[in-house]
Design a protein around this motif. Structure first.
Motif, PDB file in Angstrom:
ATOM      1  N   ALA A 593      -4.090   7.989 -23.848  1.00 41.08           N
ATOM      2  CA  ALA A 593      -3.434   7.665 -22.676  1.00 41.08           C
ATOM      3  C   ALA A 593      -3.173   7.241 -21.635  1.00 41.08           C
ATOM      4  N   LEU A 594      -3.070   6.618 -20.661  1.00 41.62           N
ATOM      5  CA  LEU A 594      -3.525   6.766 -19.606  1.00 41.62           C
ATOM      6  C   LEU A 594      -3.566   6.854 -18.959  1.00 41.62           C
ATOM      7  N   PRO A 595      -4.350   7.962 -17.570  1.00 40.95           N
ATOM      8  CA  PRO A 595      -4.332   8.565 -16.778  1.00 40.95           C
ATOM      9  C   PRO A 595      -3.773   8.823 -16.143  1.00 40.95           C
ATOM     10  N   PRO A 596      -2.586   9.259 -15.031  1.00 39.69           N
ATOM     11  CA  PRO A 596      -2.256   8.965 -14.193  1.00 39.69           C
ATOM     12  C   PRO A 596      -2.364   8.533 -12.636  1.00 39.69           C
ATOM     13  N   LEU A 597      -2.321   8.414 -12.374  1.00 39.85           N
ATOM     14  CA  LEU A 597      -2.691   7.135 -10.977  1.00 39.85           C
ATOM     15  C   LEU A 597      -3.178   7.458 -10.063  1.00 39.85           C
ATOM     16  N   ASN A 598      -4.970   7.269  -9.334  1.00 36.82           N
ATOM     17  CA  ASN A 598      -5.609   8.320  -8.725  1.00 36.82           C
ATOM     18  C   ASN A 598      -5.292   6.931  -7.634  1.00 36.82           C
ATOM     19  N   ASN A 599      -4.435   7.267  -6.635  1.00 38.21           N
ATOM     20  CA  ASN A 599      -4.854   6.620  -5.458  1.00 38.21           C
ATOM     21  C   ASN A 599      -5.994   6.824  -4.776  1.00 38.21           C
ATOM     22  N   GLU A 600      -7.489   7.399  -4.768  1.00 35.42           N
ATOM     23  CA  GLU A 600      -8.405   7.204  -4.300  1.00 35.42           C
ATOM     24  C   GLU A 600      -9.249   6.362  -5.280  1.00 35.42           C
ATOM     25  N   LEU A 601      -8.883   5.965  -6.040  1.00 36.54           N
ATOM     26  CA  LEU A 601      -9.510   4.546  -6.548  1.00 36.54           C
ATOM     27  C   LEU A 601      -9.236   3.238  -6.877  1.00 36.54           C
ATOM     28  N   LEU A 602      -8.127   3.166  -5.721  1.00 36.65           N
ATOM     29  CA  LEU A 602      -7.035   1.828  -5.219  1.00 36.65           C
ATOM     30  C   LEU A 602      -8.047   0.921  -4.092  1.00 36.65           C
ATOM     31  N   GLN A 603      -9.015   0.301  -4.423  1.00 36.92           N
ATOM     32  CA  GLN A 603     -10.344   0.078  -3.524  1.00 36.92           C
ATOM     33  C   GLN A 603      -9.987  -1.027  -2.946  1.00 36.92           C
ATOM     34  N   LEU A 604      -8.803  -2.053  -3.406  1.00 35.05           N
ATOM     35  CA  LEU A 604      -8.793  -3.869  -3.013  1.00 35.05           C
ATOM     36  C   LEU A 604      -7.204  -3.295  -2.135  1.00 35.05           C
ATOM     37  N   GLU A 605      -7.196  -4.086  -1.230  1.00 30.86           N
ATOM     38  CA  GLU A 605      -5.688  -3.863   0.066  1.00 30.86           C
ATOM     39  C   GLU A 605      -4.509  -3.727  -1.305  1.00 30.86           C
ATOM     40  N   ALA A 611       0.691  -0.216  -5.086  1.00 27.79           N
ATOM     41  CA  ALA A 611       0.899   1.472  -5.095  1.00 27.79           C
ATOM     42  C   ALA A 611       2.277   2.005  -3.625  1.00 27.79           C
ATOM     43  N   SER A 612       1.624   1.183  -3.001  1.00 26.58           N
ATOM     44  CA  SER A 612       2.634   1.638  -2.408  1.00 26.58           C
ATOM     45  C   SER A 612       4.389   1.766  -2.372  1.00 26.58           C
ATOM     46  N   ALA A 613       4.015   0.266  -2.272  1.00 25.78           N
ATOM     47  CA  ALA A 613       5.178  -0.527  -3.141  1.00 25.78           C
ATOM     48  C   ALA A 613       6.010  -0.015  -4.627  1.00 25.78           C
ATOM     49  N   ILE A 614       5.491   1.088  -5.012  1.00 25.96           N
ATOM     50  CA  ILE A 614       6.038   0.951  -6.335  1.00 25.96           C
ATOM     51  C   ILE A 614       6.243   2.152  -6.102  1.00 25.96           C
ATOM     52  N   ALA A 633      13.740  -7.105  -5.792  1.00 25.81           N
ATOM     53  CA  ALA A 633      13.248  -8.343  -6.244  1.00 25.81           C
ATOM     54  C   ALA A 633      11.652  -8.526  -5.022  1.00 25.81           C
ATOM     55  N   ALA A 634      12.203  -7.086  -3.833  1.00 25.98           N
ATOM     56  CA  ALA A 634      11.032  -7.021  -3.189  1.00 25.98           C
ATOM     57  C   ALA A 634       9.441  -7.271  -3.060  1.00 25.98           C
ATOM     58  N   LEU A 635       8.875  -6.567  -4.969  1.00 25.49           N
ATOM     59  CA  LEU A 635       8.185  -6.969  -4.944  1.00 25.49           C
ATOM     60  C   LEU A 635       7.835  -7.886  -5.580  1.00 25.49           C
ATOM     61  N   LYS A 636       8.192  -8.803  -4.972  1.00 29.42           N
ATOM     62  CA  LYS A 636       7.422  -9.985  -5.478  1.00 29.42           C
ATOM     63  C   LYS A 636       6.184 -10.642  -5.159  1.00 29.42           C
ATOM     64  N   GLU A 637       6.542 -10.221  -3.953  1.00 25.31           N
ATOM     65  CA  GLU A 637       5.509 -10.837  -2.979  1.00 25.31           C
ATOM     66  C   GLU A 637       4.166  -9.595  -3.183  1.00 25.31           C
ATOM     67  N   PRO A 638       4.185  -8.791  -2.875  1.00 27.10           N
ATOM     68  CA  PRO A 638       3.071  -7.961  -3.878  1.00 27.10           C
ATOM     69  C   PRO A 638       2.010  -7.779  -4.880  1.00 27.10           C
ATOM     70  N   VAL A 639       3.188  -8.074  -6.313  1.00 35.56           N
ATOM     71  CA  VAL A 639       2.933  -8.758  -7.187  1.00 35.56           C
ATOM     72  C   VAL A 639       2.080  -9.480  -7.078  1.00 35.56           C
ATOM     73  N   ASP A 640       2.375 -10.767  -6.415  1.00 40.92           N
ATOM     74  CA  ASP A 640       1.969 -12.531  -6.648  1.00 40.92           C
ATOM     75  C   ASP A 640       0.540 -12.577  -6.134  1.00 40.92           C
ATOM     76  N   ASP A 641       0.356 -11.218  -5.237  1.00 39.09           N
ATOM     77  CA  ASP A 641      -0.282 -10.810  -4.089  1.00 39.09           C
ATOM     78  C   ASP A 641      -1.746 -10.620  -5.104  1.00 39.09           C
ATOM     79  N   PHE A 642      -0.832  -9.195  -5.669  1.00 35.66           N
ATOM     80  CA  PHE A 642      -2.178  -8.203  -6.505  1.00 35.66           C
ATOM     81  C   PHE A 642      -2.590  -9.344  -7.875  1.00 35.66           C
ATOM     82  N   PHE A 643      -2.118 -10.227  -8.713  1.00 39.37           N
ATOM     83  CA  PHE A 643      -2.676 -11.355 -10.082  1.00 39.37           C
ATOM     84  C   PHE A 643      -3.823 -12.105  -8.986  1.00 39.37           C
TER      85      PHE A 643
END
Length: 680
Positions: A593-605, A611-614, A633-643
């Motif tokens: 099982a995946l662990p819960p999301l840990n915001n402290e491990l989010l290193q990159l902008e 994560a904030s948008a989600i 639909a507003a998630l397109k830009e942060p998703v594109d930037d993430f990948f």
């Protein structure tokens, strides 16, 4: 290239009226296909059809087939010549087959080829075979012979006209030698009619009291029937199929008003209309309140000097029909509707599923359960279900099967049953066909759904699935009916609950242990058929099916929301990203099982922004699918930037799992509505 008009008319004994339009259309398409195959250009093609004739008129038909080149391929070059370049037996045989020398063959390609020049034939030589083949290909389920001839056709043939320009095309087809003489009306002009030219065909026969244009006769009948109805202060019932059939019965239509005794109006008007339309081919009249008038319109096939004789004859013919309907109605009323259930105990519904009475009992239970879910009167639904099949054993429905349900309503009212029960007895069969009305009353909706679900679960439960085009038990129609009622009437019903209740009602009668899964799969398969008619794309249906909603109304709302989302400019990129996310998540170790999301491990902008948008969307608990997808639909830009900037499968386990947890949250946002990856 020279052209001439062409006409072919095959005269016969009276053709089957219900098939006349289909025969005419097929004859036309066969002629057009044949001309295309031999390369004869032409202008307008017009089909004519009357009770005793099929005809095709072609304007500006090219009278000479153009010359053409045919390329006939032979053996491969490596097999056609040996190492010394000498022709092999294969090459010699190919040349001999085509009547030429090897030197006359083309050896410039991969295969030996014979380029053959073919001279075109005159149209007069080609037309007989085209016409004969077209007539042979007509959709005739059962052909007949006549006299000593071995020729077969739908009806005995009587004459044949084939003209190219003003000249007869010399041939014999279906035992008739082509000529220039047709025949007029059987009574008004029982003589031959010389067709002066193809272009004059219509007018030559009109002078002989025959209107050969099917659409013209149809329009004449409809207009005159409507005029006569207005003169009687009524409105004519003119079903399309009946109008076509009457048009196919007459060469010279003359509509006439007839009447019947007013005492017959005590009989349910549906029964009177049914017998007059189906058996006598009459057009019935309604008043301003849609009540049947004691009038009807017949269409004679001649212009009589004494039309009152025709009227009297039709009135005399219809009287026994109406007497029968009156007798059946009065006989049925001598016992209460519920008493007919006794007879239904001996009528088999399905050999493995018991009697029709037992079906009514199951429908009663299921309808009551559905009514409770809809906060409707349970007792009324239960009662309507118990009476739902009673009219099947009445005299009236035995004579007029199409009145099932309708007569139940009349008899229930006669017995003093609740109006909701009476109405439901007819509404249970709705929708009868695509585009038909849906049950309007809640009780009718409950019984209609229960009846169809019982049939579906029972039939699938004994392993009788539709195959290919075969659906002898009407399961596809029943399934579509259930979906249309639930969605069209905004009913919050779950197919899981319905199949559980229906299965329980059957007890141990069902041999198919996978009946629930088969039922849900069968219902899911109907969405694509239905939604395609609604303009919803196949990939959208697949996207919603991927998340397996079991409430049809919820399914429809999701599908329409995804349809709107698909039109957004961001949709394609998000669908591709969602598919990519799904592929990434599918490759991880599913046992951990995946662990819960840990915001402290989010290193990159970029991952922090995503994560904030989600997080904003996860707090959105609205049930409004269109708004939610519009928002996503507003998630397109942060998703594109993430990948673009973030590597998911890094060596650091904690960091990798945290990024996978983030993508899992993203994936879940869309899967909560539909798998938009299917939109690709």
């Amino acid at each position: 290239m020279s052209t001439l008009d062409f006409l072919v008319e095959l005269g016969t004994e009276e053709l089957p009226p219900k098939a006349l339009k289909k025969l005419s259309a097929s004859f036309r398409s066969g002629i057009e296909k044949g001309l295309a195959e031999v390369g004869l250009p032409h202008g307008e093609v017009v089909a004519y059809a009357a009770p005793r004739r099929l005809a095709i008129f072609i304007k500006d038909l090219t009278i000479q087939q153009p010359d053409r080149i045919e390329n006939i391929d032979g053996p491969p070059m490596r097999a056609a010549f040996d190492a010394d370049g000498k022709p092999t037996k294969a090459a010699l045989g190919f040349a001999r087959k085509n009547g030429v020398e090897v030197s006359d063959l083309d050896n410039s390609g991969e295969k030996l080829r014979y380029v053959k020049e073919v001279k075109g034939n005159p149209a007069k030589q080609l037309l007989p075979d085209i016409v004969a083949q077209s007539l042979n290909d007509l959709p005739i389920p059962k052909r007949m012979r006549w006299g000593a001839s071995r020729v077969e056709f739908v009806r005995p043939t009587q004459w044949l006209v084939m003209l190219l320009g003003n000249e007869v095309v010399d041939c014999e087809i279906l035992a008739q030698k082509a000529g220039q003489e047709s025949r007029g009306h059987r009574f008004h002009h029982p003589h031959t009619v010389r067709i002066s030219s193809p272009a004059n065909y219509q007018e030559d026969l009109r002078a002989a009291w025959v209107i050969v244009d099917f659409d013209e006769r149809r329009q004449m009948i409809q207009q005159r029937v409507e005029q006569l109805a207005q003169q009687e202060n009524g409105r004519a019932i003119v079903p399309h199929d009946l109008l076509d059939e009457v048009t196919a019965l007459v060469e010279w239509p003359v509509p006439l008003v007839c009447s019947f005794e007013e005492r017959f109006l005590q009989v349910p008007q549906e029964a009177l209309i049914s017998t007059m339309q189906d058996n006598q081919k009459y057009f019935c009249l309604l008043d301003a309140s849609d009540k049947l008038l004691p009038r009807f319109i017949t269409v004679a096939n001649l212009e009589s000097t004494s039309p009152h004789f025709i009227v009297e004859g039709n009135e005399k013919v219809v009287r026994p029909r109406l007497n029968d309907a009156e007798f059946f109605f009065n006989q049925d009323k001598k016992q209460p509707l519920e008493a007919h259930n006794e007879r239904l105990k001996n009528v088999v519904f399905q050999a493995e599923l018991g009697s029709v009475y037992e079906k009514a009992v199951r429908v009663s239970k299921l309808a009551a359960s559905i009514a409770s879910h809809l906060s409707a009167d349970v007792a009324l639904a239960e009662r309507a279900g118990l009476l739902s099949k009673c009219d099947l054993s009445t005299e009236m429905v035995g004579e007029f099967p199409e009145l099932q349900g309708i007569m139940g309503t009349y008899y229930a009212r006669h017995d003093g049953e609740a109006e909701a029960v009476a109405i439901a007895l007819n509404e249970q069969y709705q929708p009868r066909f695509a585009g038909d009305e849906l049950p309007a009353s809640v009780t009718g909706q409950a019984v209609a759904i229960a009846d169809k679900i019982d049939t579906l679960v029972g039939t699938l439960g004994i392993g009788k699935h539709p195959t290919g085009d075969r659906d002898p038990f009407g399961l596809r129609r029943a399934a579509l009916g259930v979906l249309r009622i639930i969605v069209g009437r905004n009913l919050n019903l779950d197919l899981l609950d319905l199949v559980d209740q229906a299965t329980a009602n059957y007890g141990s009668q069902l041999s198919n242990k996978k009946v629930k899964a088969d039922f849900l799969a069968f219902m899911n398969g109907r969405y694509q058929t239905w939604f395609s008619e609604e303009g919803i794309d196949v990939d959208i249906v697949k996207a919603v099916l991927a998340v397996n909603p079991t409430k049809p109304l919820d399914f429809y709302q999701r599908a329409t929301a995804v349809q709107a989302f698909k039109q957004l400019p961001q949709a394609a990129a998000l669908a591709a990203a969602n598919k990519r996310v799904g592929n990434i998540l599918s490759k991880r170790d599913q046992t951990q099982a995946l662990p819960p999301l840990n915001n402290e491990l989010l290193q990159l902008e970029e991952e922090q922004v995503l994560a904030s948008a989600i997080g904003l969307h996860q707090s959105d608990i609205k049930d409004d699918y269109p708004s939610r997808l519009q928002s996503l639909a507003a998630l397109k830009e942060p998703v594109d930037d993430f990948f673009a900037k973030v590597m998911v499968n890094v060596d650091d386990d904690a960091l990798r799992n945290n990024r996978l947890a983030l993508l899992s949250q993203l994936h879940g946002l869309f899967l909560d509505i539909a798998d938009i990856a299917e939109l690709q």
